[in-house]
Write an enzyme that holds these catalytic residues in place. Structure first.
Site, short mmCIF file in Angstrom:
data_model
loop_
_atom_site.label_atom_id
_atom_site.label_comp_id
_atom_site.label_asym_id
_atom_site.label_seq_id
_atom_site.Cartn_x
_atom_site.Cartn_y
_atom_site.Cartn_z
N CYS A 115 45.09 35.98 33.79
CA CYS A 115 43.69 36.29 34.00
C CYS A 115 43.47 37.62 33.30
O CYS A 115 44.36 38.47 33.31
CB CYS A 115 43.43 36.43 35.49
SG CYS A 115 41.74 36.86 35.87
N HIS A 141 35.47 37.75 31.54
CA HIS A 141 36.58 37.85 32.50
C HIS A 141 36.96 36.43 32.90
O HIS A 141 36.18 35.74 33.54
CB HIS A 141 36.11 38.67 33.72
CG HIS A 141 37.14 38.75 34.80
ND1 HIS A 141 36.84 39.09 36.08
CD2 HIS A 141 38.48 38.55 34.78
CE1 HIS A 141 37.93 39.08 36.82
NE2 HIS A 141 38.94 38.76 36.05
N HIS A 183 45.72 40.87 33.14
CA HIS A 183 46.09 41.60 34.35
C HIS A 183 46.85 40.76 35.38
O HIS A 183 46.99 41.18 36.51
CB HIS A 183 44.92 42.41 34.94
CG HIS A 183 43.65 41.68 35.13
ND1 HIS A 183 42.44 42.21 34.75
CD2 HIS A 183 43.39 40.48 35.64
CE1 HIS A 183 41.49 41.34 35.05
NE2 HIS A 183 42.03 40.29 35.58
N ASN A 184 47.35 39.60 34.97
CA ASN A 184 48.26 38.84 35.84
C ASN A 184 49.38 38.29 34.98
O ASN A 184 49.28 37.17 34.48
CB ASN A 184 47.53 37.65 36.48
CG ASN A 184 46.73 38.02 37.72
OD1 ASN A 184 46.72 39.18 38.13
ND2 ASN A 184 46.10 37.05 38.31
N GLY A 194 34.09 45.49 36.48
CA GLY A 194 33.55 45.81 37.81
C GLY A 194 33.20 44.53 38.53
O GLY A 194 33.49 43.43 38.06
N MET A 247 30.21 42.01 40.27
CA MET A 247 28.87 41.60 39.93
C MET A 247 27.87 42.71 40.27
O MET A 247 27.77 43.15 41.41
CB MET A 247 28.56 40.35 40.76
CG MET A 247 27.31 39.65 40.42
SD MET A 247 27.28 38.13 41.37
CE MET A 247 27.19 38.75 43.03
N HIS A 263 43.08 47.27 37.68
CA HIS A 263 42.49 46.16 36.92
C HIS A 263 41.03 45.92 37.25
O HIS A 263 40.33 45.26 36.51
CB HIS A 263 43.30 44.88 37.13
CG HIS A 263 42.89 44.09 38.34
ND1 HIS A 263 42.93 44.59 39.61
CD2 HIS A 263 42.43 42.81 38.46
CE1 HIS A 263 42.52 43.66 40.47
NE2 HIS A 263 42.20 42.58 39.80
N ALA A 294 37.92 46.30 40.73
CA ALA A 294 37.50 46.97 41.96
C ALA A 294 38.51 46.74 43.08
O ALA A 294 38.88 47.65 43.80
CB ALA A 294 36.13 46.47 42.37
N GLY A 295 38.96 45.51 43.21
CA GLY A 295 39.86 45.19 44.32
C GLY A 295 39.05 44.85 45.56
O GLY A 295 38.12 45.55 45.93
#
Lengths: 506, 246
Positions: free
Chosen positions: A123, A260, A354-355, A404, A406, A429, A431-432
């Site tokens: 991803c 993304h 990022h994965n 970020g 939405m 990567h 916001a989390g």
């Protein structure tokens, strides 16, 4: 597992700098190395609250708190350095999302874990620039959003519009972005500005199950659902003018497109298949972990190698996927503005994963070592002059794209030398999550969320509006807090801030 | 010189020949006519062949006039002319073969430069002050920083001339001169520290040169990909395939 009071747990945690905490050995059983996590004051509170909640009597089952997961990873065989939690860390399957861990390739006991990569393999985020400005786009914003929505297939069960047969898929899995290049969907410069040049060379489609391929074939070139999106963004602030200029960003107000997305159902199936194999391997090789979700296999075992090869194929799938959507976005813009994508200067600034788990060279205790670096919800951030980053970014360091949520801002950071030393060249990567999906659905109203976006002047096209509250900014940590923590801790450097004006979502 | 021509004509054992010897002279004339020139009528050839014939000298005079040899002052010069004539005929006969190999021959001479007999530069004293001053003057005109070793300066000057003063570059400078936004390299992170400001500066310059080389390489790779795309690319979309938008 040991059951301790919250106060007792805190004895194992120590604040070492204003932006980082040490997790001492003993916090979880059998820790081989210490853990570390990066937080500022706000994120620190979220982190510790999560731990406090988990310590309440009767809190068993469900996801472990992120800090416990980081410590469990530190107990895996072959881990070197520290188990690192980035500022956006939150609970995930086995590994926390926002956790990176490196394993010594020369240690025969070292493991590879699908949980350390995640289900959505590779991803990632891709950023395209344009030579348009906000004033060019504002009058046609709605139409442009609709045009993007019409071009990019979105949502659960959507199908791609780039014709593919089973043979094309096999080739794409092996070749990654080279396939897209060969077929003429993308430009040579796109490959240049992509992590790994858009192709994992060890990919082996024969290690991928038929089921995964069946799931993957119709989905290639689709955005997907969940937190995936395509956004039209405006440059709001430039922190590092010369680095931004190297990326082709000259002024505030410039328009960019952020995509993304990941490997869709294909990656999910690859990970699911691997977990089954690994449980068998763990029994056979007597590998002990603190958490059943941390299924893993020795890197050099058959299962480990098979996973790495099929994971690489899934990574290639994701790159072809993002490349197809790059092609479609360029088409959408070209049609709307009656100009070619070339004239619109729609170059890829960078594409980050990022994965993923990758074999990399790092200096550990002053000696060069070959490591298998797991980054789950964590972005590679290599410093200036690193041989694996494109020539255009040799002076600035690798661009790191932070999507970020939405309706909130996105950032472009650059890698630093300090990040290379402290976190194996890794940073946050996004916001989390702060609220779980279910909690978001319970607490928020989707119409309210959409109204708020409208109020902020953000056009939105969404395939399943009733799920929009799962992705509402309120469900996430504040991305600015996350990015500022990375900047202040020195593990990456702020370069550009972007603000969305139109969002396409699943 | 005559011996070189004989060599070219593949006359056996040229090195041991004494062309001043009358018998040798006659043998060479006869061999050249019979094997290479082959233009005289049989009666003349028969007498030339017999080097002890009494009327050899007369027949030879007749023969060389027939071949068009001008009046020369010595017999050796006449021999030289006749050999030259033979070489010319041979060359013409094999013209196509020689032309075909000319390119390869030229290339091989480029790799290992053969000694050019009369090169004015060979006689130049590269270490004299006049030469160094001249080079420095040239460098100054071309705005190139001079190096203590005039040879190095000369190399730099050569680069400037071939890159920037080529006819096409002078006509279309915009195609050659790179434009870009300046980057503050002095503030850029070098990645290591040599504990010496001058050395650090030098390392930074090496970094820049390396990056430039790398950029060239990447550009060439991109051009290659684009060339291949010209053959393989056929992007297509089919909106009927999937559900697009809702």
């Amino acid at each position: 597992m040991v059951v301790r009071q919250y106060q007792q747990e805190l004895e194992y945690l120590e604040k070492i700098t204003p932006y980082s905490w040490r997790i001492k050995k003993g916090f979880q059983p059998n820790m081989n190395v210490e853990g570390v996590f990066y937080v500022n004051q706000t994120l620190e509170k979220l982190m510790l609250d999560e731990l406090r909640n988990a310590c309440r009597p009767g809190m068993v089952g469900g996801f472990l708190p992120g800090v416990k997961q980081i410590a469990n990873v530190a107990a895996l065989p072959g881990i070197v350095g520290r188990s690192v939690g980035l500022p956006d860390v939150h609970s995930g399957y086995g590994f926390a999302i926002g956790n990176m861990a490196a394993f010594d390739m020369d240690n025969p006991d070292s493991i590879v874990s699908p949980g350390g990569v995640g289900f959505d393999i590779n991803c990632g985020v891709r950023l395209l620039r344009t030579n348009l400005f906000e004033k060019d786009v504002m009058p046609v914003k709605e139409e442009l959003a609709q045009s993007l929505f019409d071009h990019i297939p979105v949502g659960v069960g959507s199908k791609g519009i780039i014709p593919m047969n089973a043979r094309d898929l096999e080739e794409a899995l092996e070749m990654g972005m080279d396939w897209s290049l060969r077929e003429g969907y993308i430009w040579a410069e796109d490959k240049e500005h992509c992590e790994e040049y858009g192709r994992m060379l060890n990919a082996d489609p024969s290690k991928v199950s038929v089921r995964a391929k069946k799931r993957g074939l119709p989905q290639l070139g689709t955005l997907g659902a969940g937190n995936h999106y395509a956004e039209i963004q405006v440059v709001e602030e430039i922190y590092d003018k010369s680095a931004a200029s190297k990326m082709g960003i000259e002024e505030q107000g410039q328009i960019c497109v952020m995509i993304h997305s990941g490997s869709r159902g294909f990656g999910h199936q690859v990970a699911t298949d691997a977990l089954v194999q690994m449980e068998k391997a763990m029994k056979r090789d007597n590998i002990e972990t603190n958490d059943r979700q941390l299924a893993c296999a020795r890197i050099h075992s058959q299962e480990g190698q098979d996973y790495l090869k099929s994971m690489a194929a899934a990574a290639n799938f994701a790159w072809v996927n993002r490349s197809s959507m790059t092609f479609l976005s360029r088409q959408a813009f070209a049609k709307k503005f009656g100009m070619t994508p070339d004239d619109l200067d729609m170059h890829v600034i960078y594409d980050v994963s990022h994965n993923i788990a990758k074999v990399e060279e790092h200096i550990v205790d002053g000696k060069p070592r070959t490591l298998l670096v797991h980054r789950k919800g964590s972005t590679r951030a290599f410093p200036p002059h690193h041989p694996l980053i494109p020539v255009d970014y040799q002076l600035t360091g690798q661009p790191v794209l932070i999507g970020g949520t939405m309706g909130t801002c996105s950032y472009v950071l650059t890698g630093t030398e300090q990040g290379m030393l402290e976190t194996f060249g890794s940073t946050c990567h996004g916001a989390g999550r702060a609220l779980s999906r279910a909690k978001s659905r319970r607490n928020l109203d989707y119409q309210e969320v959409l109204r708020k976006l409208d109020y902020m002047g953000i056009s939105i096209r969404v395939a399943s509006p009733k799920l929009v509250m799962e992705e509402a900014p309120e469900s996430y940590k504040n991305v600015t807090d996350v990015v500022n923590t990375c900047h202040a801790a020195g593990i990456s450097k702020k370069c550009i801030k972007l603000r969305p004006i139109a969002v396409i979502k699943g | 010189m005559s011996k070189r021509l004989l060599n070219a004509l593949e006359y056996p054992q040229v090195d041991s020949l004494d062309l001043n010897d009358e018998n040798t002279f006659r043998k060479v004339i006869a061999w050249t006519e019979m094997n290479r020139i082959q233009r005289a009528p049989p009666n003349i050839v028969n007498i030339l062949k017999n080097i002890n014939a009494r009327d050899w000298q007369e027949v030879y005079t007749d023969y060389k006039d027939r071949m068009g040899c001008p009046a020369l002052s010595s017999k050796l010069e006449e021999l030289h002319w006749l050999l030259g004539y033979a070489v010319q005929l041979e060359t013409q006969k094999n013209r196509n073969v020689y032309l075909k190999h000319a390119v390869e021959n030229l290339q091989s001479t480029n790799v290992v430069p053969s000694v050019v007999a009369e090169n004015l530069l060979d006689k130049l004293d590269f270490r004299c002050k006049e030469f160094a001053d001249g080079i420095n003057e040239l460098a100054k005109t071309l705005k190139t920083a001079p190096h203590p070793d005039p040879f190095v300066t000369l190399k730099a000057v050569r680069k400037v001339i071939t890159k920037r003063l080529a006819p096409d570059c002078v006509a279309n400078p915009q195609n050659y001169i790179l434009t870009g936004t300046p980057f503050p390299i002095q503030d850029a992170d070098l990645g290591f520290d040599l504990n010496n400001a001058t050395l650090n500066q030098a390392a930074k310059i090496l970094r820049m040169l390396y990056i430039q080389d790398l950029r060239d390489l990447q550009t060439k790779a991109n051009e290659l990909i684009v060339a291949v795309q010209g053959v393989t690319a056929n992007p297509k979309t089919d909106t009927k395939l999937g559900q697009v938008g809702y």
